[in-house]
Structures are given as C-alpha cells and as structure tokens.
Enzyme design. Structure first.
Site, PDB file in Angstrom:
ATOM      1  N   GLU A  10      17.805 -17.507  -7.466  1.00  0.00           N
ATOM      2  CA  GLU A  10      17.388 -16.160  -7.867  1.00  0.00           C
ATOM      3  C   GLU A  10      16.855 -16.158  -9.306  1.00  0.00           C
ATOM      4  O   GLU A  10      15.857 -15.497  -9.607  1.00  0.00           O
ATOM      5  CB  GLU A  10      18.572 -15.190  -7.689  1.00  0.00           C
ATOM      6  CG  GLU A  10      18.353 -13.764  -8.129  1.00  0.00           C
ATOM      7  CD  GLU A  10      17.170 -13.056  -7.479  1.00  0.00           C
ATOM      8  OE1 GLU A  10      16.618 -13.559  -6.495  1.00  0.00           O
ATOM      9  OE2 GLU A  10      16.779 -11.988  -7.992  1.00  0.00           O
ATOM     10  N   LYS A  32      13.062 -15.020 -10.261  1.00  0.00           N
ATOM     11  CA  LYS A  32      12.789 -13.949 -11.236  1.00  0.00           C
ATOM     12  C   LYS A  32      11.778 -14.408 -12.263  1.00  0.00           C
ATOM     13  O   LYS A  32      10.841 -13.710 -12.613  1.00  0.00           O
ATOM     14  CB  LYS A  32      14.088 -13.597 -11.934  1.00  0.00           C
ATOM     15  CG  LYS A  32      14.741 -12.301 -11.951  1.00  0.00           C
ATOM     16  CD  LYS A  32      14.621 -11.234 -10.961  1.00  0.00           C
ATOM     17  CE  LYS A  32      13.875 -11.401  -9.723  1.00  0.00           C
ATOM     18  NZ  LYS A  32      14.305 -10.891  -8.509  1.00  0.00           N
ATOM     19  N   TRP A  38      -2.505  -2.834  -1.739  1.00  0.00           N
ATOM     20  CA  TRP A  38      -2.198  -4.255  -1.850  1.00  0.00           C
ATOM     21  C   TRP A  38      -3.055  -4.900  -0.769  1.00  0.00           C
ATOM     22  O   TRP A  38      -2.836  -4.676   0.425  1.00  0.00           O
ATOM     23  CB  TRP A  38      -0.717  -4.505  -1.607  1.00  0.00           C
ATOM     24  CG  TRP A  38      -0.299  -5.917  -1.870  1.00  0.00           C
ATOM     25  CD1 TRP A  38       0.125  -6.428  -3.076  1.00  0.00           C
ATOM     26  CD2 TRP A  38      -0.236  -6.997  -0.933  1.00  0.00           C
ATOM     27  NE1 TRP A  38       0.428  -7.755  -2.938  1.00  0.00           N
ATOM     28  CE2 TRP A  38       0.212  -8.138  -1.647  1.00  0.00           C
ATOM     29  CE3 TRP A  38      -0.542  -7.122   0.419  1.00  0.00           C
ATOM     30  CZ2 TRP A  38       0.375  -9.374  -1.031  1.00  0.00           C
ATOM     31  CZ3 TRP A  38      -0.383  -8.362   1.026  1.00  0.00           C
ATOM     32  CH2 TRP A  38       0.080  -9.473   0.310  1.00  0.00           C
ATOM     33  N   LYS A  54       6.311  -4.534  -3.861  1.00  0.00           N
ATOM     34  CA  LYS A  54       7.752  -4.413  -3.684  1.00  0.00           C
ATOM     35  C   LYS A  54       8.150  -4.225  -2.229  1.00  0.00           C
ATOM     36  O   LYS A  54       9.231  -4.619  -1.819  1.00  0.00           O
ATOM     37  CB  LYS A  54       8.247  -3.225  -4.509  1.00  0.00           C
ATOM     38  CG  LYS A  54       9.734  -3.194  -4.608  1.00  0.00           C
ATOM     39  CD  LYS A  54      10.213  -2.481  -5.807  1.00  0.00           C
ATOM     40  CE  LYS A  54      11.706  -2.613  -5.924  1.00  0.00           C
ATOM     41  NZ  LYS A  54      12.134  -3.986  -6.219  1.00  0.00           N
ATOM     42  N   HIS A  68      17.933 -36.235  -6.503  1.00  0.00           N
ATOM     43  CA  HIS A  68      17.093 -36.628  -5.367  1.00  0.00           C
ATOM     44  C   HIS A  68      15.649 -36.166  -5.527  1.00  0.00           C
ATOM     45  O   HIS A  68      14.942 -36.024  -4.536  1.00  0.00           O
ATOM     46  CB  HIS A  68      17.684 -36.081  -4.067  1.00  0.00           C
ATOM     47  CG  HIS A  68      19.066 -36.611  -3.791  1.00  0.00           C
ATOM     48  ND1 HIS A  68      19.311 -37.934  -3.537  1.00  0.00           N
ATOM     49  CD2 HIS A  68      20.272 -35.983  -3.785  1.00  0.00           C
ATOM     50  CE1 HIS A  68      20.621 -38.103  -3.353  1.00  0.00           C
ATOM     51  NE2 HIS A  68      21.220 -36.934  -3.509  1.00  0.00           N
ATOM     52  N   ASN A  83      -1.816   2.308   5.547  1.00  0.00           N
ATOM     53  CA  ASN A  83      -0.908   1.252   5.103  1.00  0.00           C
ATOM     54  C   ASN A  83      -0.489   0.470   6.346  1.00  0.00           C
ATOM     55  O   ASN A  83       0.068   1.054   7.263  1.00  0.00           O
ATOM     56  CB  ASN A  83       0.307   1.896   4.415  1.00  0.00           C
ATOM     57  CG  ASN A  83       1.481   0.940   4.225  1.00  0.00           C
ATOM     58  OD1 ASN A  83       2.629   1.358   4.237  1.00  0.00           O
ATOM     59  ND2 ASN A  83       1.214  -0.326   4.050  1.00  0.00           N
ATOM     60  N   GLY A  84      -0.806  -0.828   6.362  1.00  0.00           N
ATOM     61  CA  GLY A  84      -0.449  -1.637   7.525  1.00  0.00           C
ATOM     62  C   GLY A  84      -1.600  -2.565   7.877  1.00  0.00           C
ATOM     63  O   GLY A  84      -2.489  -2.797   7.053  1.00  0.00           O
ATOM     64  N   CYS A 124       0.844  -1.181   0.000  1.00  0.00           N
ATOM     65  CA  CYS A 124       0.000   0.000   0.000  1.00  0.00           C
ATOM     66  C   CYS A 124       0.886   1.239   0.000  1.00  0.00           C
ATOM     67  O   CYS A 124       1.848   1.333   0.752  1.00  0.00           O
ATOM     68  CB  CYS A 124      -0.956   0.100   1.181  1.00  0.00           C
ATOM     69  SG  CYS A 124      -2.103  -1.266   1.255  1.00  0.00           S
ATOM     70  N   ARG A 172       4.138  -0.400  -4.633  1.00  0.00           N
ATOM     71  CA  ARG A 172       3.790  -0.916  -3.300  1.00  0.00           C
ATOM     72  C   ARG A 172       2.475  -1.686  -3.284  1.00  0.00           C
ATOM     73  O   ARG A 172       2.083  -2.240  -2.262  1.00  0.00           O
ATOM     74  CB  ARG A 172       3.687   0.249  -2.304  1.00  0.00           C
ATOM     75  CG  ARG A 172       4.944   1.069  -2.204  1.00  0.00           C
ATOM     76  CD  ARG A 172       4.746   2.236  -1.260  1.00  0.00           C
ATOM     77  NE  ARG A 172       4.605   1.787   0.101  1.00  0.00           N
ATOM     78  CZ  ARG A 172       5.599   1.580   0.944  1.00  0.00           C
ATOM     79  NH1 ARG A 172       6.835   1.787   0.544  1.00  0.00           N
ATOM     80  NH2 ARG A 172       5.379   1.174   2.165  1.00  0.00           N
ATOM     81  N   GLU A 231       8.225 -14.874 -10.697  1.00  0.00           N
ATOM     82  CA  GLU A 231       7.625 -13.593 -10.293  1.00  0.00           C
ATOM     83  C   GLU A 231       6.980 -12.862 -11.466  1.00  0.00           C
ATOM     84  O   GLU A 231       5.892 -12.330 -11.333  1.00  0.00           O
ATOM     85  CB  GLU A 231       8.714 -12.653  -9.735  1.00  0.00           C
ATOM     86  CG  GLU A 231       9.067 -12.865  -8.290  1.00  0.00           C
ATOM     87  CD  GLU A 231      10.159 -11.898  -7.832  1.00  0.00           C
ATOM     88  OE1 GLU A 231      10.028 -11.358  -6.744  1.00  0.00           O
ATOM     89  OE2 GLU A 231      11.156 -11.681  -8.574  1.00  0.00           O
TER      90      GLU A 231
HETATM   91  C1  G6P Z   1       9.149  -8.602  -1.981  1.00  0.00           C
HETATM   92  C2  G6P Z   1       9.719  -8.130  -3.294  1.00  0.00           C
HETATM   93  C3  G6P Z   1      11.038  -8.852  -3.560  1.00  0.00           C
HETATM   94  C4  G6P Z   1      11.998  -8.640  -2.396  1.00  0.00           C
HETATM   95  C5  G6P Z   1      11.369  -9.046  -1.066  1.00  0.00           C
HETATM   96  C6  G6P Z   1      12.221  -8.589   0.106  1.00  0.00           C
HETATM   97  O1  G6P Z   1       8.757  -9.925  -2.074  1.00  0.00           O
HETATM   98  O2  G6P Z   1       8.809  -8.368  -4.351  1.00  0.00           O
HETATM   99  O3  G6P Z   1      11.612  -8.333  -4.745  1.00  0.00           O
HETATM  100  O4  G6P Z   1      13.152  -9.375  -2.620  1.00  0.00           O
HETATM  101  O5  G6P Z   1      10.092  -8.437  -0.919  1.00  0.00           O
HETATM  102  O6  G6P Z   1      12.221  -7.185   0.138  1.00  0.00           O
HETATM  103  P1  G6P Z   1      13.366  -6.284   0.687  1.00  0.00           P
HETATM  104  O7  G6P Z   1      12.904  -4.885   0.380  1.00  0.00           O
HETATM  105  O8  G6P Z   1      13.448  -6.538   2.158  1.00  0.00           O
HETATM  106  O9  G6P Z   1      14.629  -6.626  -0.001  1.00  0.00           O
END
Ligand code: G6P
Length: 614
Positions: free
Chosen positions: A487, A491, A73, A609, A510, A99-100, A2, A27, A494
């Site tokens: 990673e 990616k 969100w 994010k 395994h 927000n929260g 948010c 956000r 996501e």
């Molecule tokens: C969310 C974002 C990711 C990020 C993660 C941790 O899931 O979409 O891209 O890696 O949060 O966020 P931070 O800001 O703590 O790195």
C-alpha cells in the site's frame, strides 16, 4: 469513471452543473462539458479540467433551466475537445452525456454509417445518441420510447442523461452498470441528477438511486420511472446523510491531507457501536443474521481492486489468525475471468470504497451465480456493491475525495478486524482473554493514530525533502506489514509518479536486491512485534549494498535506529493492528513527496477514483 450531472427546474442550470462537476471531478478529469437548453441547445466543452470549462464559458450565454454536464475519464478516443461530452445527434436536436462503455458500439456504428450517419468523434457515446435519433425518427415515437428501444440494442454499461431541443420539457436518464442518483427537490418540478449524491446534497436530501435497467423520465415537471422492458415502477425515495463539511477541504491544502488527518475519526466511526469491550459482544447485524452460515463456512474468498485489495490481504491474515478458516484474496479482475471454484459454503467478501468498481461487481455477480454468500465492506452508502450483497458492513469513513485512497483503507482494515474477531467468536476459535485484549487495543487505536499524526509530521517532511528526487523506491514488510508495504508503494506511485515496489521483506533477496545501490531508498516496516529480528537482517542486507533505509519502527526502538538512515516511530500495538498505524506515515510520505514534486495529489494523472469500466 466519468461524472455526470443534470438539472431540470426553475433556476439557471449552469450553476448546479459546474459545482456538481467539480464535486465529481474525482471520477475523471480528462475533459469536461455541458449542454444548456433555453430555446436553443448550446454545448460548451473542452479538454482539461472543469476550471478550464469555466474559463471557456466566461462571457457566453449561460441561460437555460435545463442542462447536462460531464467530466470525462477517457475510454474510447483520446481526451480531446471533440471526444468530450455532451455528444449531439446528427441533426443536433439531442444531447447526451454518458458514463460507461457501449461494448457493441463498433457494430452499431458501422450499421449507422451505412445508413448515412456521420460521426465527429471516436466515442461510443456518439454512436448511442445517433441510434436514439434514428429510432425516434423511424418509429415516430417520443423521446422516452426512443431511448428505451435503443437501450434494448445496447450491450455494455451506462448511466446516461438526454436533452432534446424539440422537446425542452423532457429529460431522460437511465442506468445499467454505472451509478445514477436523482435528487427530488421540495420545490415542485425541480430535479437534480448525478453520478453520486455529493452534488445533490446541497440542494435536497431526498434522493432515489436508480437500479440497473431503469429509465427515469422527467416530463412537464413530473417524474416517472420504468424499466427498459417498459414496466412502471415506483421510485424508492431515501434521505441523504452526508454532511456538507465532508465535501469541503476544511482549511487543508488538499483533500488527501484532510482525509489523512480525518483518520482518528473515520477509524472510530467505523468501529463505533459495533463491539462492547466490557461484555465482549458484537453489535454487527450482519454477523447475527448470518450466524449459522458462518458456523458452516468452508472458506472465505476476498475480492477487491487497488487499495481495497491491500486491505483484503490484511483481512486474510486477520481471519486466518483468529478463526483458522482458509482465506483467498483475489484481484476481482482476475477472479471474474478465470472460471474460479466457488461453492455454496463459501463466503465471498467484496471490499470497495466507491461501491462501483466494475471488476469487483462482476466478480460478485459470478460468485453469487455459483451460490456463494456475498458480504460487502463498502464506504459509499447506496452504491451498487452494497445493493448486490446478502449482508455487509459500511466503513463509515465519510466521503473520500482524494483519488488516492487513505482513510478508506484504514476504515476497511478496522471493519475487517471486527469481522475476523466476530467470525472467530461465532466459530468458537478465540478465547475470551484474547478477545478482551484485542478489543481493548482496538479501542485505543483512534487515539494512537491522533498522536502519531502529530508526532511523525516533521520527520516525514524531512525524509520527503531528502528523497523527493529519487527515481525508484522499495517498500518491505513481513506478515501483517507486507500489505502495508504494498500500500505504501502504491500510494507513492499513484501521486508522485515515482516508480515504487512493495515486497515481502524476505523475498527481496530473490530479485529486488539487484536494484539496490546508494541511490535506492528502501522503506522498511520494522515494528517490534512483527518478525523484528528477521526484518533487522533484511535491513542489514540493504545497508551492505549502500541502500538508504527509512524504517518505520516501534516507539523506543534502539536497534533499528542505529543502522537506519531515518526512522519514524509509531506507537506500540497488537501485531494485528499494526497495519492501521504503520500505514499513516507512509501516506504522509507520499503526500509530501508529491507536493514537493509539484504533482496534483488529489487528481493524479490518468487515474480515477471510481473505476466503472473493466
Ligand atoms: C481506483 C482508485 C483506488 C482504489 C481502486 C478500487 O484505482 O484510484 O484508490 O483503491 O480504484 O476502488 P474501490 O472503490 O473499489 O475501493
């Protein structure tokens, strides 16, 4: 999670609010809404993105020089128009954005319902504004006092802003656990409020970041700051250093692509001035200040989430290799709830791009309570995580707006490399010869990333064309390249919604090997200095089962090329620096596949994010 914005001043609030919400859309983008005050209080809100809110408001009365806005969100209640913010009090006088999460909202709601309150939405936010309204009426207090008293009854996290139709010259904002910044204009009586500084920087560089438990009141153009215990405070005003260009796409189709291509600079900025490769010295204040602590460390614990957790895994390998200190890498969300063993001689490193991730913050709090020293590696200056640490280093990657993290990851690995070398140096665990070698190669990395970005572009697009319709992907790597595999898979899932799993290459036999058939693309990071022969055998195992191999290899490799279906070459480098290079083509592969599948790469579905809820 948010984004919130608010305006109080002489101009039309609408323009700041919409632009601000667009900047904060990373956000959350389930729904968006604004409230404008110009005599009467008008609320416009909608399911969907800010652009849809703009369409909704076309031709409407948008006047008013007080206003609040929200991009959501969803946590409580499905993402529809009724649940969108702002929410109104029962009599419609007050409007709130939040927000929260109000954790005790169910109890508060029940009590309010028993006293006659009727709720329109399923949100915790609506409960809070009804509570404020009730207190204001029952106690006959002004809006500030009503908010303050209500917040004393609330359990949970919040960044809130409130407007009142009856009291148009007052605007109240407060924070606990979710971020809030107030921008102070050079023009008298003009204020900008937002979840982070990006909406504000265009208008003023003077800001104050609220601390937990603080309430700001803007009344008749004057700002006062108090705690929820009613103690007056003087705001700490600081200057923003964000450049406006960093907030625009700069000719790229998406922020994500721009951020991938910014990596030569973001990696360079993250190491700039922090080491001297001639004299083999470090210029990191955090290392100097904590020298004696570092000498006596027993153990390092890394806490993080998502991509930052993957950077943490690379950090584990780096620190253990160079300084021979035991390192544990923990998902912050698990760490905080499992009564972990943390001691005074532990160093807890929290890694975060946003600096606001609720689980990471809670893990740090727990470690701090148990006496550990907390070190932060964070990208957003002034955010909550760096403010909670004993020491730390910013990553200097610049604003990352694409929801899928790219340049923040390579910047985190860069800083972790320096930290690992610094700790090893302080503890006398690295020879000058080795330090010289790694420094020299680190210095070459930005240039190598630059070359790689250009060199791999066409091949990555070809590979993306071949596999854009795949339903599953497997990513394999060993040693330093195992976190890279994780990673790479993250990616892809996501932003393209293709199921992808990252695995240590040797673990494939395994389990995941059962999935391999002619339909299964397997991305293998098979660089020369990293268990090359072993990974070669894993490639053979995939080929024997007709899987398709996309291999990331070291420039000039011949052996893997012979058996892989596709290869992408990366420049040769030190084993410990391979993650920075090997990640780049994987970021690009995910990006192109997602674009070809018509996905919204910058704002993938269901994600946000900055995850300020647990
Ligand atoms: C969310 C974002 C990711 C990020 C993660 C941790 O899931 O979409 O891209 O890696 O949060 O966020 P931070 O800001 O703590 O790195």
């Amino acid at each position: 999670m948010c984004g919130i914005v608010a305006y109080y001043g002489p101009d039309r609030a609408y323009d700041f609010l919409i632009k601000g919400l667009q900047r904060l859309e990373y956000r959350g983008y389930d729904s968006a809404g604004i409230a404008l005050l110009n005599g009467d209080l008008r609320v416009y809100k909608n399911k969907g993105k800010v652009s849809e809110l703009v369409d909704l408001t076309k031709g409407k009365n948008l006047e008013g020089n007080r206003g609040i806005g929200h991009t959501r969100w969803a946590t409580h209640g499905e993402p529809n128009t009724i649940n969108a913010h702002p929410h109104l009090s029962q009599d419609g006088d007050l409007a709130l954005i939040h927000n929260g999460i109000i954790e005790n909202y169910a109890t508060l709601k029940k009590a309010l319902q028993e006293r006659g309150h009727i709720f329109k939405s399923d949100t915790d936010t609506e409960v809070l504004i009804h509570l404020i309204e009730e207190i204001q009426k029952a106690e006959q207090v002004n809006l500030f006092e009503a908010v303050r008293l209500a917040l004393n009854e609330v359990v949970g996290a919040y960044a809130i802003v409130i407007l009142s139709e009856r009291d148009p010259n007052t605007l109240i904002a407060a924070r606990k656990g979710s971020p809030l910044v107030v921008g102070i204009s050079d023009r008298d009586g003009e204020y900008f409020i937002a979840s982070d500084a990006t909406p504000i920087v265009e208008y003023t560089r003077k800001v104050t970041y609220l601390n937990d438990g603080e309430i700001v009141s803007i009344n008749e153009g004057n700002m006062t700051l108090k705690t929820i215990e009613n103690v007056e405070k003087s705001p700490f005003i600081q200057n923003l250093e964000i450049s406006l260009d960093a907030l625009e796409k700069g000719g790229f189709e998406h922020f994500m692509l721009k951020e991938i291509f910014e990596q030569p600079k973001s990696i360079f900025d993250s190491m700039r001035g922090r080491f001297d490769k001639e004299n083999l010295t470090f210029a990191m204040r955090s290392l100097q200040e904590f020298e004696s602590k570092i000498k006596n460390l027993d153990r390092i614990i890394i806490v993080a989430c998502g991509t930052s957790w993957h950077a943490g895994l690379v950090g584990e390998y780096l620190i253990e290799e160079f300084s021979r200190l035991p390192v544990e890498v923990e998902y912050a969300s698990e760490f905080r709830y499992r009564n972990p063993i943390v001691n005074e001689d532990d160093l807890v490193i929290a890694i975060s791009q946003s600096g606001e991730t609720a689980d990471t913050l809670a893990a740090m709090e727990l470690a701090k309570e148990r006496g550990a020293t907390i070190y932060g590696i964070c990208n957003v200056v002034g955010s909550s995580i760096p403010r909670m640490t004993h020491a730390g280093a910013y990553t200097h990657a610049g604003p990352e707006i694409g929801v899928a993290s790219t340049k923040a990851f390579t910047a985190q690995v860069t800083v972790l490399t320096l930290l690992a070398l610094g700790i090893a140096d302080i503890r006398g665990k690295i020879t000058t010869e080795r330090l010289r070698e790694v420094f020299a190669e680190l210095d070459n990395i930005p240039q190598k990333v630059e070359t790689l970005l250009e060199a791999c572009a066409d091949e990555v697009i070809k590979i993306a064309e071949c596999y854009k319709d795949a339903r599953n992907f497997l990513y394999l790597g060993r040693g330093y390249n195992f976190p890279v595999a994780l990673e790479g898979a993250l990616k892809l899932k996501e932003i393209s919604y293709i199921h992808a799993e990252g695995y240590p290459a040797a673990e494939m036999k395994h389990g995941p090997i059962a999935l391999i058939d002619e339909e299964m693309p397997v991305v293998v990071i098979a660089t020369k200095r990293n268990y090359y022969e072993k990974v070669l055998s894993n490639i053979q195992e995939v080929k024997a089962r007709k899987g398709k191999i996309i291999a990331i290899v070291t420039e000039g490799d011949e052996k893997v090329k012979e058996i892989a279906d596709h290869t992408i070459e990366i420049p040769d480098t030190e084993d410990c620096l391979t993650p920075i290079l090997a990640t780049i083509p994987l970021q690009l592969l995910s990006y192109h596949i997602a674009v070809m599948r018509g996905c919204n790469v910058d704002q993938p579905r269901n994600l946000a994010k900055s995850v300020t809820v647990e």
